[in-house]
Design a protein around this motif. Sequence first.
Motif, mmCIF file in Angstrom:
data_model
loop_
_atom_site.group_PDB
_atom_site.id
_atom_site.type_symbol
_atom_site.label_atom_id
_atom_site.label_comp_id
_atom_site.label_asym_id
_atom_site.label_seq_id
_atom_site.Cartn_x
_atom_site.Cartn_y
_atom_site.Cartn_z
ATOM 1 N N PRO A 1 -15.577 -22.720 34.647
ATOM 2 C CA PRO A 1 -15.186 -21.496 33.120
ATOM 3 C C PRO A 1 -15.296 -20.125 33.982
ATOM 4 C CG PRO A 1 -17.253 -23.160 32.887
ATOM 5 C CD PRO A 1 -16.309 -23.637 33.945
ATOM 6 N N MET A 2 -15.515 -19.475 35.150
ATOM 7 C CA MET A 2 -15.397 -18.342 35.475
ATOM 8 C C MET A 2 -13.616 -17.723 36.015
ATOM 9 S SD MET A 2 -17.804 -18.184 38.884
ATOM 10 C CE MET A 2 -17.705 -19.809 39.372
ATOM 11 N N LEU A 3 -13.020 -19.465 35.775
ATOM 12 C CA LEU A 3 -11.645 -18.861 35.769
ATOM 13 C C LEU A 3 -10.628 -18.202 34.460
ATOM 14 C CD1 LEU A 3 -9.880 -22.659 37.394
ATOM 15 C CD2 LEU A 3 -10.549 -20.047 38.274
ATOM 16 N N THR A 4 -11.607 -18.107 33.371
ATOM 17 C CA THR A 4 -11.208 -17.391 32.730
ATOM 18 C C THR A 4 -11.530 -16.037 31.928
ATOM 19 O OG1 THR A 4 -12.188 -19.474 30.305
ATOM 20 C CG2 THR A 4 -11.572 -16.788 29.710
ATOM 21 N N LEU A 5 -12.304 -15.865 32.814
ATOM 22 C CA LEU A 5 -12.439 -14.956 33.408
ATOM 23 C C LEU A 5 -12.007 -14.282 34.502
ATOM 24 C CD1 LEU A 5 -15.605 -15.422 31.688
ATOM 25 C CD2 LEU A 5 -16.528 -13.888 33.243
ATOM 26 N N VAL A 6 -10.985 -14.096 35.451
ATOM 27 C CA VAL A 6 -10.382 -14.261 36.190
ATOM 28 C C VAL A 6 -9.048 -13.928 35.543
ATOM 29 C CG1 VAL A 6 -8.892 -15.029 38.179
ATOM 30 C CG2 VAL A 6 -11.510 -15.492 38.304
ATOM 31 N N MET A 7 -8.363 -14.619 34.168
ATOM 32 C CA MET A 7 -7.649 -14.388 33.823
ATOM 33 C C MET A 7 -7.730 -13.400 32.968
ATOM 34 S SD MET A 7 -4.376 -14.874 33.264
ATOM 35 C CE MET A 7 -3.769 -17.091 33.671
ATOM 36 N N LYS B 1 6.377 2.152 22.117
ATOM 37 C CA LYS B 1 7.743 2.213 23.024
ATOM 38 C C LYS B 1 7.689 0.041 23.161
ATOM 39 C CE LYS B 1 5.989 5.313 26.542
ATOM 40 N NZ LYS B 1 5.879 5.295 27.516
ATOM 41 N N ARG B 2 8.806 0.170 22.737
ATOM 42 C CA ARG B 2 8.820 -1.692 22.954
ATOM 43 C C ARG B 2 9.209 -2.699 24.749
ATOM 44 N NH1 ARG B 2 9.959 -4.126 18.782
ATOM 45 N NH2 ARG B 2 10.363 -3.622 16.810
ATOM 46 N N GLN B 3 7.756 -3.228 24.835
ATOM 47 C CA GLN B 3 7.924 -3.748 26.353
ATOM 48 C C GLN B 3 9.018 -5.067 26.631
ATOM 49 O OE1 GLN B 3 6.442 -2.121 27.760
ATOM 50 N NE2 GLN B 3 5.136 -0.805 26.780
ATOM 51 N N LYS B 4 9.466 -5.092 28.394
ATOM 52 C CA LYS B 4 10.185 -6.279 28.223
ATOM 53 C C LYS B 4 8.766 -7.199 28.992
ATOM 54 C CE LYS B 4 14.959 -5.214 28.377
ATOM 55 N NZ LYS B 4 15.304 -5.285 29.671
ATOM 56 N N ARG B 5 9.133 -8.540 27.993
ATOM 57 C CA ARG B 5 7.867 -9.699 27.964
ATOM 58 C C ARG B 5 8.021 -10.206 29.535
ATOM 59 N NH1 ARG B 5 8.908 -13.572 23.480
ATOM 60 N NH2 ARG B 5 11.062 -12.495 23.818
ATOM 61 N N SER B 6 9.162 -10.531 30.004
ATOM 62 C CA SER B 6 9.457 -11.096 31.042
ATOM 63 C C SER B 6 8.843 -9.982 32.754
ATOM 64 C CB SER B 6 10.493 -11.215 31.633
ATOM 65 O OG SER B 6 11.574 -10.209 31.895
ATOM 66 N N LEU B 7 8.815 -8.897 32.265
ATOM 67 C CA LEU B 7 8.258 -8.407 33.809
ATOM 68 C C LEU B 7 6.491 -7.719 33.276
ATOM 69 C CD1 LEU B 7 10.926 -5.100 33.354
ATOM 70 C CD2 LEU B 7 10.392 -6.857 34.588
ATOM 71 N N LEU B 8 6.139 -8.179 31.979
ATOM 72 C CA LEU B 8 5.097 -8.374 32.187
ATOM 73 C C LEU B 8 3.888 -9.585 32.617
ATOM 74 C CD1 LEU B 8 1.709 -7.032 31.144
ATOM 75 C CD2 LEU B 8 2.303 -7.495 28.617
ATOM 76 N N ILE B 9 4.871 -10.965 32.595
ATOM 77 C CA ILE B 9 4.832 -11.628 33.102
ATOM 78 C C ILE B 9 4.339 -11.433 34.106
ATOM 79 C CG2 ILE B 9 5.348 -14.448 33.330
ATOM 80 C CD1 ILE B 9 6.471 -14.455 30.316
ATOM 81 N N ALA B 10 5.614 -11.199 35.182
ATOM 82 C CA ALA B 10 5.625 -11.364 36.365
ATOM 83 C C ALA B 10 4.073 -10.613 36.922
ATOM 84 C CB ALA B 10 6.554 -10.652 37.131
ATOM 85 N N GLU B 11 4.058 -9.975 36.673
ATOM 86 C CA GLU B 11 2.874 -8.659 36.725
ATOM 87 C C GLU B 11 1.701 -9.282 36.460
ATOM 88 O OE1 GLU B 11 1.247 -6.300 39.007
ATOM 89 O OE2 GLU B 11 3.023 -5.678 38.020
ATOM 90 N N VAL B 12 1.275 -10.323 35.281
ATOM 91 C CA VAL B 12 -0.004 -10.829 35.097
ATOM 92 C C VAL B 12 -0.191 -11.722 36.393
ATOM 93 C CG1 VAL B 12 -0.784 -12.742 33.532
ATOM 94 C CG2 VAL B 12 0.175 -10.469 32.525
ATOM 95 N N LEU B 13 1.017 -12.955 36.103
ATOM 96 C CA LEU B 13 1.319 -14.042 37.737
ATOM 97 C C LEU B 13 0.809 -12.661 38.773
ATOM 98 C CD1 LEU B 13 4.068 -15.488 36.999
ATOM 99 C CD2 LEU B 13 1.322 -16.292 36.012
ATOM 100 N N ARG B 14 1.482 -11.632 39.145
ATOM 101 C CA ARG B 14 0.776 -11.091 40.700
ATOM 102 C C ARG B 14 -0.431 -11.378 40.644
ATOM 103 N NH1 ARG B 14 4.121 -7.033 39.789
ATOM 104 N NH2 ARG B 14 5.909 -8.065 40.620
ATOM 105 N N GLN B 15 -1.271 -9.906 39.612
ATOM 106 C CA GLN B 15 -2.667 -9.514 39.974
ATOM 107 C C GLN B 15 -3.594 -11.148 39.533
ATOM 108 O OE1 GLN B 15 -3.809 -6.893 39.974
ATOM 109 N NE2 GLN B 15 -1.355 -6.373 40.148
ATOM 110 N N PHE B 16 -3.249 -12.529 38.751
ATOM 111 C CA PHE B 16 -3.778 -13.718 38.678
ATOM 112 C C PHE B 16 -3.977 -13.653 39.987
ATOM 113 C CE2 PHE B 16 -4.431 -18.248 38.302
ATOM 114 C CZ PHE B 16 -5.300 -18.081 37.473
#
Length: 326
Positions: free
Chosen positions: A148-154, A232-247
Amino acid sequence: MKAKILSMLRGTDGYISGQQLCEKFQVSRTAVWKVMEQLKAEGYQIEAVRNRGYRLEKSPDVMTKTELDSLLDTAWAGRNIFYFSETDSTNTQAKRLGDEGAVHGTLAVAEKQTGGKGRRGRRWESPAGSSIYMSILLRPDILPNQAPMLTLVMAQSVAKAIQIYAGEEALIKWPNDIVLNGKKVCGILTEMSTEIQWINHVVIGAGINVNTEKFPAEIAETATSLYLESGKRQKRSLLIAEVLRQFERYYGLFLDAGDLSAVQEEYNSLLVNLGREARVLEPGHEYNGTAAGINETGELLIHTKDGQIRKVYAGEVSVRGIYGYV
């Protein structure tokens, strides 16, 4: 090769010659031309100039495997991607992939979900073209009661990624929502396949409202998107890449510590309820108290008016602000 060519086009200030690409990938000019035509068909605006080469002018807002592969710089998170133009649920697909032996870090991404779900089986609206629907498959060497701690990590990863990429002050509503200006912008759902003493796999799904312009009346007061908050409109792929980098970073800290102690202070700084009065809704019992942050194992600490410190476990419990959602 297509993703690598796209990555090179992105990383070059100017033109890349066809000959340079031929030598890099040991292919013919015809093969390079075919890749460029494929990219154009997918919405990439590529300029081709005789004796100068190719130049990427504009990228579409897509989340395809090629797009994401061209952006990712992680070691393992998202390095094995399954893209669906439409599916029932990315969590369902990631669990299926896990049962079939897919590797740690496998990512399922969809343009549209027909059976998206949130916490406690609630339906999650998942139209095409505006939001992120993604799930990552993990094979952690931890005990089931640590999962369950992984939910908080994400949650921490998504909040940090939104801050870095979109410049918006994203905060965490414990345990699995991300909020902007008091409204929900992301929901997180963690599911796992376990035996008594070990985990087969864990799947963490995140649904992020990115370019959504309008919500149904029943949730309009509590839901928002990056577009509605920033204009502002955002590029979804760029945000996914940043989420994975942080995760990948936070996940590593979690594994090294065996709990959330290494990220606890930063997590609490992002907690929207910190220091505020909250209402804890347990089955058959409700009480108020002041949220004092999480402990090293992810429980929310509540200071009650009678002087007690109660630990709130995620599950069949909701924590809300005394005047509404937060």
